[in-house]
Design a protein around this motif. Structure first.
Motif, PDB file in Angstrom:
ATOM      1  N   SER A   1       0.865  -1.182   0.000  1.00 25.70           N
ATOM      2  CA  SER A   1       0.000   0.000   0.000  1.00 25.70           C
ATOM      3  C   SER A   1       0.899   1.228   0.000  1.00 25.70           C
ATOM      4  O   SER A   1       1.090   1.867   1.036  1.00 25.70           O
ATOM      5  CB  SER A   1      -0.929  -0.012   1.220  1.00 25.70           C
ATOM      6  OG  SER A   1      -1.762   1.139   1.225  1.00 25.70           O
ATOM      7  N   LEU A   2       1.459   1.531  -1.154  1.00 22.64           N
ATOM      8  CA  LEU A   2       2.502   2.543  -1.239  1.00 22.64           C
ATOM      9  C   LEU A   2       2.026   3.913  -0.785  1.00 22.64           C
ATOM     10  O   LEU A   2       2.661   4.561   0.037  1.00 22.64           O
ATOM     11  CB  LEU A   2       3.021   2.605  -2.680  1.00 22.64           C
ATOM     12  CG  LEU A   2       4.213   3.519  -2.985  1.00 22.64           C
ATOM     13  CD1 LEU A   2       4.900   3.048  -4.262  1.00 22.64           C
ATOM     14  CD2 LEU A   2       3.831   4.992  -3.151  1.00 22.64           C
ATOM     15  N   HIS A   3       0.899   4.370  -1.329  1.00 24.92           N
ATOM     16  CA  HIS A   3       0.585   5.795  -1.214  1.00 24.92           C
ATOM     17  C   HIS A   3      -0.163   6.179   0.047  1.00 24.92           C
ATOM     18  O   HIS A   3      -0.305   7.373   0.340  1.00 24.92           O
ATOM     19  CB  HIS A   3      -0.183   6.279  -2.445  1.00 24.92           C
ATOM     20  CG  HIS A   3      -1.637   5.930  -2.448  1.00 24.92           C
ATOM     21  ND1 HIS A   3      -2.087   4.659  -2.674  1.00 24.92           N
ATOM     22  CD2 HIS A   3      -2.748   6.703  -2.249  1.00 24.92           C
ATOM     23  CE1 HIS A   3      -3.411   4.650  -2.622  1.00 24.92           C
ATOM     24  NE2 HIS A   3      -3.841   5.866  -2.378  1.00 24.92           N
ATOM     25  N   THR A   4      -0.623   5.204   0.820  1.00 25.71           N
ATOM     26  CA  THR A   4      -1.323   5.561   2.054  1.00 25.71           C
ATOM     27  C   THR A   4      -1.260   4.402   3.032  1.00 25.71           C
ATOM     28  O   THR A   4      -1.324   3.234   2.631  1.00 25.71           O
ATOM     29  CB  THR A   4      -2.787   5.955   1.764  1.00 25.71           C
ATOM     30  OG1 THR A   4      -3.427   6.322   2.988  1.00 25.71           O
ATOM     31  CG2 THR A   4      -3.555   4.832   1.118  1.00 25.71           C
ATOM     32  N   SER A   5      -1.109   4.731   4.283  1.00 27.78           N
ATOM     33  CA  SER A   5      -0.917   3.716   5.315  1.00 27.78           C
ATOM     34  C   SER A   5      -2.241   3.347   5.971  1.00 27.78           C
ATOM     35  O   SER A   5      -3.094   4.214   6.200  1.00 27.78           O
ATOM     36  CB  SER A   5       0.038   4.238   6.389  1.00 27.78           C
ATOM     37  OG  SER A   5       0.046   3.391   7.526  1.00 27.78           O
ATOM     38  N   PRO A   6      -2.408   2.074   6.330  1.00 31.18           N
ATOM     39  CA  PRO A   6      -3.615   1.701   7.075  1.00 31.18           C
ATOM     40  C   PRO A   6      -3.674   2.354   8.451  1.00 31.18           C
ATOM     41  O   PRO A   6      -4.726   2.350   9.090  1.00 31.18           O
ATOM     42  CB  PRO A   6      -3.503   0.173   7.193  1.00 31.18           C
ATOM     43  CG  PRO A   6      -2.053  -0.118   7.024  1.00 31.18           C
ATOM     44  CD  PRO A   6      -1.550   0.910   6.057  1.00 31.18           C
ATOM     45  N   LEU A   7      -2.559   2.947   8.893  1.00 28.67           N
ATOM     46  CA  LEU A   7      -2.540   3.648  10.169  1.00 28.67           C
ATOM     47  C   LEU A   7      -3.086   5.068  10.059  1.00 28.67           C
ATOM     48  O   LEU A   7      -3.340   5.716  11.078  1.00 28.67           O
ATOM     49  CB  LEU A   7      -1.110   3.697  10.727  1.00 28.67           C
ATOM     50  CG  LEU A   7      -0.415   2.358  10.947  1.00 28.67           C
ATOM     51  CD1 LEU A   7       1.019   2.559  11.417  1.00 28.67           C
ATOM     52  CD2 LEU A   7      -1.184   1.527  11.967  1.00 28.67           C
ATOM     53  N   ALA A   8      -3.261   5.573   8.829  1.00 28.59           N
ATOM     54  CA  ALA A   8      -3.716   6.950   8.637  1.00 28.59           C
ATOM     55  C   ALA A   8      -5.208   7.082   8.939  1.00 28.59           C
ATOM     56  O   ALA A   8      -5.981   6.147   8.756  1.00 28.59           O
ATOM     57  CB  ALA A   8      -3.438   7.401   7.212  1.00 28.59           C
ATOM     58  N   GLN A   9      -5.588   8.269   9.389  1.00 26.17           N
ATOM     59  CA  GLN A   9      -6.986   8.559   9.682  1.00 26.17           C
ATOM     60  C   GLN A   9      -7.769   8.743   8.380  1.00 26.17           C
ATOM     61  O   GLN A   9      -7.474   9.639   7.583  1.00 26.17           O
ATOM     62  CB  GLN A   9      -7.096   9.838  10.525  1.00 26.17           C
ATOM     63  CG  GLN A   9      -8.503  10.407  10.655  1.00 26.17           C
ATOM     64  CD  GLN A   9      -9.456   9.469  11.367  1.00 26.17           C
ATOM     65  OE1 GLN A   9      -9.170   9.015  12.465  1.00 26.17           O
ATOM     66  NE2 GLN A   9     -10.598   9.179  10.764  1.00 26.17           N
ATOM     67  N   PRO A  10      -8.767   7.887   8.104  1.00 24.26           N
ATOM     68  CA  PRO A  10      -9.582   8.075   6.898  1.00 24.26           C
ATOM     69  C   PRO A  10     -10.230   9.460   6.872  1.00 24.26           C
ATOM     70  O   PRO A  10     -10.660   9.983   7.901  1.00 24.26           O
ATOM     71  CB  PRO A  10     -10.644   6.975   7.016  1.00 24.26           C
ATOM     72  CG  PRO A  10      -9.988   5.914   7.848  1.00 24.26           C
ATOM     73  CD  PRO A  10      -9.149   6.677   8.851  1.00 24.26           C
ATOM     74  N   GLY A  11     -10.263  10.034   5.669  1.00 23.73           N
ATOM     75  CA  GLY A  11     -10.842  11.361   5.517  1.00 23.73           C
ATOM     76  C   GLY A  11      -9.809  12.460   5.482  1.00 23.73           C
ATOM     77  O   GLY A  11     -10.147  13.625   5.279  1.00 23.73           O
ATOM     78  N   THR A  12      -8.522  12.095   5.683  1.00 23.33           N
ATOM     79  CA  THR A  12      -7.441  13.074   5.621  1.00 23.33           C
ATOM     80  C   THR A  12      -6.488  12.681   4.507  1.00 23.33           C
ATOM     81  O   THR A  12      -6.269  11.498   4.242  1.00 23.33           O
ATOM     82  CB  THR A  12      -6.653  13.146   6.937  1.00 23.33           C
ATOM     83  OG1 THR A  12      -6.072  11.861   7.203  1.00 23.33           O
ATOM     84  CG2 THR A  12      -7.547  13.534   8.086  1.00 23.33           C
ATOM     85  N   GLY A  13      -5.884  13.686   3.843  1.00 26.84           N
ATOM     86  CA  GLY A  13      -4.934  13.398   2.784  1.00 26.84           C
ATOM     87  C   GLY A  13      -5.529  12.473   1.739  1.00 26.84           C
ATOM     88  O   GLY A  13      -6.586  12.739   1.180  1.00 26.84           O
TER      89      GLY A  13
END
Length: 452
Positions: free
Chosen positions: A14-26
């Motif tokens: 998952s190159l461009h976004t991490s599963p740790l990131a808050q959905p709805g941001t970036g």
């Protein structure tokens, strides 16, 4: 089904976004939820998962355990911080090198399979799969040709590089996972995918977090009090990234129509989300609300974790999903799981996620007047809203992440079986390394390559 002999460990890209990131941001959204939920459930079934994603901060640990059996590996590729998607192709080489370097420290045959999410990850995956001699499963999540056919006004078309990149990955993947039968047809019709290699596996919803309350009216009143929302307002909720593709501007324009048509009704649009590309500002949407004279009726809030989002949905009269394109539309499913009816655009996966005229309303097109009509139809008819809300909870209950994981394991198992069978045939024919097989490097089905 006993999957242990076939599947022990999976590498997820998952190159461009991490599963740790808050959905709805970036660039974080439904894909992040998908990866987070499925990897946890795969691990709970005894299949370890390692997720490779790009590091965006010097303070991130190289490896983070998010759950027993689930590791997230942060690969340094390019500058720290958020990069636009059009900048990320320039980091493919360094990211791929980092992924291959991490695997090279392992014993041969460490991973049984690669699952790549989004086309950028697919580019990494189809190089790594040959290096490791394992099958590649690819989930696109969005397709450039589909997106370009339904662009929002002011949105940029996806570049030719992405179109070619997707075609390459579709051709190289051992199996393709589509969210819906419509997406499966798009892969076949637009990308010439082999129908025999396409598996339809719908995403799910966390039914422990998003669930209906026994007393819907009381729960709505409590949620509104908790969130500081007026008790008697007609509340429409939009949740997601604030970008043209998701079309929150359609709702702001529809709000102006609603206030003109029903001036005595206390309409309120609650927007929960941030802008794509790392910015948390929503100035363009606020500017539009001011231009239309509805700023006092628009409540813009930052993204929130799933449990809080469920409370926002419970507080709403309805949730609106006006996207120009969605491969599925997890927000629609999550809202329905709380017993809240949904008004959604009749596009892509939303026609599967929402049962039209049963759990919600599907709107053709993006004319604000049409959207105002659909929103008022539900919000101003308590009996209809109640019926749709009850049906929405039943409809969403058909989708769970456990069912999704069942489908993924079936797809993975077919991919591994096919590749191993092919490896055996080639080994018997003496095709490896010009007739010589290094068995130490081909277990299970791994090809030794020169220069390793």
């Amino acid at each position: 089904m006993d999957t242990a002999p076939a599947l022990r460990r999976i590498a997820t890209i998952s190159l461009h976004t991490s599963p740790l990131a808050q959905p709805g941001t970036g660039d974080a959204g439904g894909m992040n939820v998908y990866i987070d939920q499925t990897t946890r459930r795969l691990a709970a079934r005894g299949i370890e998962v390692e997720v490779f994603t790009r590091a965006t901060s010097a303070h991130q640990e190289p490896v983070t355990e998010v759950a027993p059996g689930v590791l997230v590996r942060h690969i340094v590729a390019g500058p720290f911080g958020g990069l636009d998607k059009d900048q990320l192709p320039g980091e493919l080489c360094s990211f791929t090198a980092g992924v291959l370097r991490a695997e090279a420290r392992r014993d041969p045959g460490h991973y049984d399979l690669l699952h790549a999410h989004y086309w950028l990850s697919g580019q990494v995956g189809y190089l790594a799969k040959d290096r490791w001699g394992v099958p590649l499963v690819f989930t696109a999540h969005t397709l450039a040709k589909v997106k370009n056919a339904a662009l929002a006004q002011g949105d940029r078309p996806e570049p030719r590089g992405r179109l070619l990149g997707e075609e390459q990955v579709v051709a190289e993947a051992d199996r393709l996972v589509a969210n819906t039968s419509a997406e499966a047809r798009e892969l076949v019709d637009l990308y010439r995918a082999d129908p025999a290699r396409v598996d339809v596996v719908p995403p799910g919803v966390d039914l422990d977090v998003f669930r209906p309350a026994p007393d819907r009216r009381a729960a709505r009143a409590a949620a509104r009090s908790e969130l500081g929302l007026p008790a008697d307002d007609r509340i429409v909720v939009f949740a997601g990234r604030v970008q043209p593709l998701k079309a929150p501007d359609v709702l702001v324009s529809a709000l102006a129509v609603l206030l003109a048509r029903h001036p005595d009704e206390p309409w309120r649009l609650v927007v929960v989300g941030g802008r794509s590309g790392g910015s948390t500002e929503n100035n363009w949407l606020v500017d539009l609300a001011e231009q239309l004279g509805v700023r006092d009726h628009v409540d813009v809030r930052p993204p929130v974790p799933a449990a809080q989002l469920a409370r926002v949905f419970t507080a709403a009269d309805l949730v609106a999903v006006p996207s120009h394109n969605e491969s599925f539309g997890l927000v629609a499913l999550e809202a329905q799981a709380t017993g809240t009816p949904v008004v959604a655009a009749a596009v892509g996966g939303l026609t599967t996620a929402v049962a039209g005229e049963i759990s919600g309303v599907l709107v053709d097109g993006h004319d604000p007047a049409d959207w105002a009509t659909a929103l008022a139809r539900v919000a101003l008819d308590p009996a209809l809203a109640a019926r749709m809300g009850e049906a929405a909870a039943r409809h969403a209950a058909r989708f769970s992440w456990e069912v999704t994981v069942d489908g993924l394991i079936d797809s993975y198992t077919r991919a591994v079986a096919a590749v191993r069978s092919d490896s055996v045939r080639r080994e018997q024919a003496g095709w490896f390394l010009g007739g010589h097989v290094d068995r130490a490097r081909t277990t299970p089905g791994r090809i030794l390559q020169a220069g390793r």
